[in-house]
Design an enzyme around this catalytic site. Structure first.
Site, PDB file in Angstrom:
ATOM      1  N   ASP A   1       0.862  -1.180   0.000  1.00  0.00           N
ATOM      2  CA  ASP A   1       0.000   0.000   0.000  1.00  0.00           C
ATOM      3  C   ASP A   1       0.902   1.234   0.000  1.00  0.00           C
ATOM      4  O   ASP A   1       1.536   1.543   1.007  1.00  0.00           O
ATOM      5  CB  ASP A   1      -0.918  -0.001   1.240  1.00  0.00           C
ATOM      6  CG  ASP A   1      -2.018   1.048   1.151  1.00  0.00           C
ATOM      7  OD1 ASP A   1      -1.729   2.164   0.657  1.00  0.00           O
ATOM      8  OD2 ASP A   1      -3.145   0.762   1.560  1.00  0.00           O
TER       9      ASP A   1
ATOM     10  N   ARG B   1     -12.830  -4.978  -7.262  1.00  0.00           N
ATOM     11  CA  ARG B   1     -13.530  -4.690  -8.519  1.00  0.00           C
ATOM     12  C   ARG B   1     -12.730  -5.294  -9.661  1.00  0.00           C
ATOM     13  O   ARG B   1     -11.498  -5.393  -9.595  1.00  0.00           O
ATOM     14  CB  ARG B   1     -13.677  -3.171  -8.753  1.00  0.00           C
ATOM     15  CG  ARG B   1     -14.695  -2.482  -7.847  1.00  0.00           C
ATOM     16  CD  ARG B   1     -16.134  -2.897  -8.138  1.00  0.00           C
ATOM     17  NE  ARG B   1     -17.092  -2.208  -7.282  1.00  0.00           N
ATOM     18  CZ  ARG B   1     -17.519  -2.646  -6.095  1.00  0.00           C
ATOM     19  NH1 ARG B   1     -17.060  -3.790  -5.607  1.00  0.00           N
ATOM     20  NH2 ARG B   1     -18.418  -1.952  -5.409  1.00  0.00           N
TER      21      ARG B   1
ATOM     22  N   ASP C   1     -15.364 -12.479  -6.848  1.00  0.00           N
ATOM     23  CA  ASP C   1     -16.704 -12.020  -6.438  1.00  0.00           C
ATOM     24  C   ASP C   1     -17.239 -10.942  -7.375  1.00  0.00           C
ATOM     25  O   ASP C   1     -18.399 -10.552  -7.242  1.00  0.00           O
ATOM     26  CB  ASP C   1     -16.616 -11.460  -5.004  1.00  0.00           C
ATOM     27  CG  ASP C   1     -17.979 -11.154  -4.402  1.00  0.00           C
ATOM     28  OD1 ASP C   1     -18.895 -11.972  -4.584  1.00  0.00           O
ATOM     29  OD2 ASP C   1     -18.137 -10.106  -3.748  1.00  0.00           O
TER      30      ASP C   1
ATOM     31  N   GLU D   1     -22.225  -7.384 -14.324  1.00  0.00           N
ATOM     32  CA  GLU D   1     -22.922  -8.181 -13.315  1.00  0.00           C
ATOM     33  C   GLU D   1     -24.425  -7.984 -13.478  1.00  0.00           C
ATOM     34  O   GLU D   1     -24.881  -6.843 -13.370  1.00  0.00           O
ATOM     35  CB  GLU D   1     -22.472  -7.762 -11.925  1.00  0.00           C
ATOM     36  CG  GLU D   1     -20.991  -8.026 -11.696  1.00  0.00           C
ATOM     37  CD  GLU D   1     -20.481  -7.492 -10.356  1.00  0.00           C
ATOM     38  OE1 GLU D   1     -21.259  -6.872  -9.617  1.00  0.00           O
ATOM     39  OE2 GLU D   1     -19.298  -7.690 -10.075  1.00  0.00           O
TER      40      GLU D   1
ATOM     41  N   HIS E   1     -21.105 -11.538  -6.510  1.00  0.00           N
ATOM     42  CA  HIS E   1     -20.932 -10.266  -5.796  1.00  0.00           C
ATOM     43  C   HIS E   1     -21.709 -10.250  -4.469  1.00  0.00           C
ATOM     44  O   HIS E   1     -22.579  -9.401  -4.247  1.00  0.00           O
ATOM     45  CB  HIS E   1     -21.365  -9.078  -6.689  1.00  0.00           C
ATOM     46  CG  HIS E   1     -20.724  -7.784  -6.255  1.00  0.00           C
ATOM     47  ND1 HIS E   1     -20.401  -6.785  -7.126  1.00  0.00           N
ATOM     48  CD2 HIS E   1     -20.337  -7.335  -5.027  1.00  0.00           C
ATOM     49  CE1 HIS E   1     -19.853  -5.777  -6.469  1.00  0.00           C
ATOM     50  NE2 HIS E   1     -19.796  -6.094  -5.190  1.00  0.00           N
TER      51      HIS E   1
END
Ligand code: NAD
Length: 331
Positions: free
Chosen positions: A181, A239, A263, A268, A289
């Site tokens: 990060d 995402r 996911d 979608e 999702h």
């Protein structure tokens, strides 16, 4: 004041709204059917005449706001108010309060559940049992033998709200957790802050938890995916746009990595061959999702929004800064 609640809301928090504002009309989308699009939203606002709207899915646009001018604040039970034209709200002087973090725990727990399910072959083993294939002998023990999480190197991309909870849960499994990060300085909470290249090269399990930004789109490149261990698992509950999906499909199809837990898709529900191709692979555990979908999210969003609305009533600028999306209205 009158509050019109269109999101599922915790009972005690509805009571608290009554004591804070007076009147509450509770018509969550979960009970009325679907979201209200522009015209229906305006129609219901004109009928109810609320001062505050609490929503989650309904479309609030310029047309809605110029058709009904009684709103003083909007609460949106989402991390970011994707269903609301925030610019129009700002123009009309209406603060939009959000509920960041309402499903952090839900996502983090499901991500770890996905890792466990994949590594222990849980879903195919259950299907095999249901289909009546369990026969006498040691077959199941050897057929469905999987990997433990203990001791595995896990690399977390994005050490934010969800990434931190995932790290904490995995630490309890005695995993060797590192993260990447660029906005977090140094090691944190006993976890190493490493480069993205090192993370991909060394991890047994990689999970991504970064927001969609211009700088994060395509952050998981072909080169990084190709550098993964052949035994590694890739998890995406963030995402789809963050990943080079052609390259991910290629490494999965060619078994260059062990598999993926996914996911989120570009479309979608899945629309194109680019979406369905992942579902068809036997080394992909695909979810629709649902990582953020827990019953407790209703409690979390109600509590977060009520504390935001309390701050709005008290004009507590420090607190409002954290929950109001159109921050220019907080000054
Ligand atoms: P967050 O904002 O709390 O944390 C994101 C972290 O990513 C921050 O620490 C930030 O510094 C870091 N980051 C930013 N740019 C980066 C980069 N280029 N490389 C590495 N790290 C970077 O976000 P969060 O609440 O933890 O959410 C993370 C993701 O989870 C988002 O994509 C969100 O859309 C997704 N999400 C998915 C579901 C679901 O149901 N699957 C539900 C909620 C959230």
């Amino acid at each position: 004041m009158k509050v019109y609640v269109r999101a599922p809301y915790k009972e005690e928090c509805l009571d608290e709204l009554r004591s804070m504002f007076g009147e509450v009309v509770y018509e969550p989308w979960t009970e009325t059917g679907e979201r209200y699009y522009e015209d229906e939203m305006l129609e219901h606002l004109l009928k109810e005449k609320p001062d505050i709207l609490i929503t989650e899915l309904d479309r609030v646009t310029e047309k809605v706001l110029s058709g009904y001018d009684g709103l003083k604040a909007i609460g949106d039970c989402r991390g970011t108010p994707a269903n609301i034209d925030v610019e129009a709200c700002t123009k009309h002087g209406i603060p939009v309060l959000c509920t960041p973090g309402r499903n952090n725990q839900a996502v983090a727990e499901m991500v770890v559940a996905g890792m466990l399910a994949f590594e222990r072959k849980l879903i195919p083993a259950v299907e095999w049992t249901k289909s009546g294939q369990w026969v006498k002998g040691t077959t199941p023990y050897y057929l469905w033998m999987g990997h433990e999480l203990m001791g595995k190197k896990v690399g977390i991309i994005g050490y934010g709200r969800i990434g931190r909870i995932v790290a904490k849960i995995l630490a309890a499994f005695d995993c060797d957790v590192s993260f990447y990060d660029p906005f977090v300085k140094g090691d944190q909470d006993g976890f190493h802050n490493i480069s993205l290249e090192q993370l991909f090269k060394e991890s047994d399990i990689i999970t991504i938890h970064v927001p969609v930004l211009d700088s994060t789109k395509g952050i998981v490149t072909r080169e990084l995916l190709k550098s993964m261990k052949p035994t590694a698992l890739f998890v995406n509950a963030a995402r789809s746009v963050m990943i080079d999906n052609d390259a991910l499909y290629e490494v999965l199809k060619n078994k260059e990595i062990a598999g993926a837990v996914i996911d989120v898709l570009d479309n979608e529900p899945p629309e194109t061959e680019n979406d369905t191709r992942f579902i068809e692979l036997d080394n992909v555990l695909m979810m629709p999702h649902i990582c953020g979908a827990s019953f407790e999210v209703t409690d979390h969003q109600s509590e977060i929004l009520n504390s935001g609305l309390r701050a709005w009533l008290d004009d507590d600028k420090n607190m409002l800064e954290k929950v109001v999306f159109n921050k220019e209205l907080c000054k």
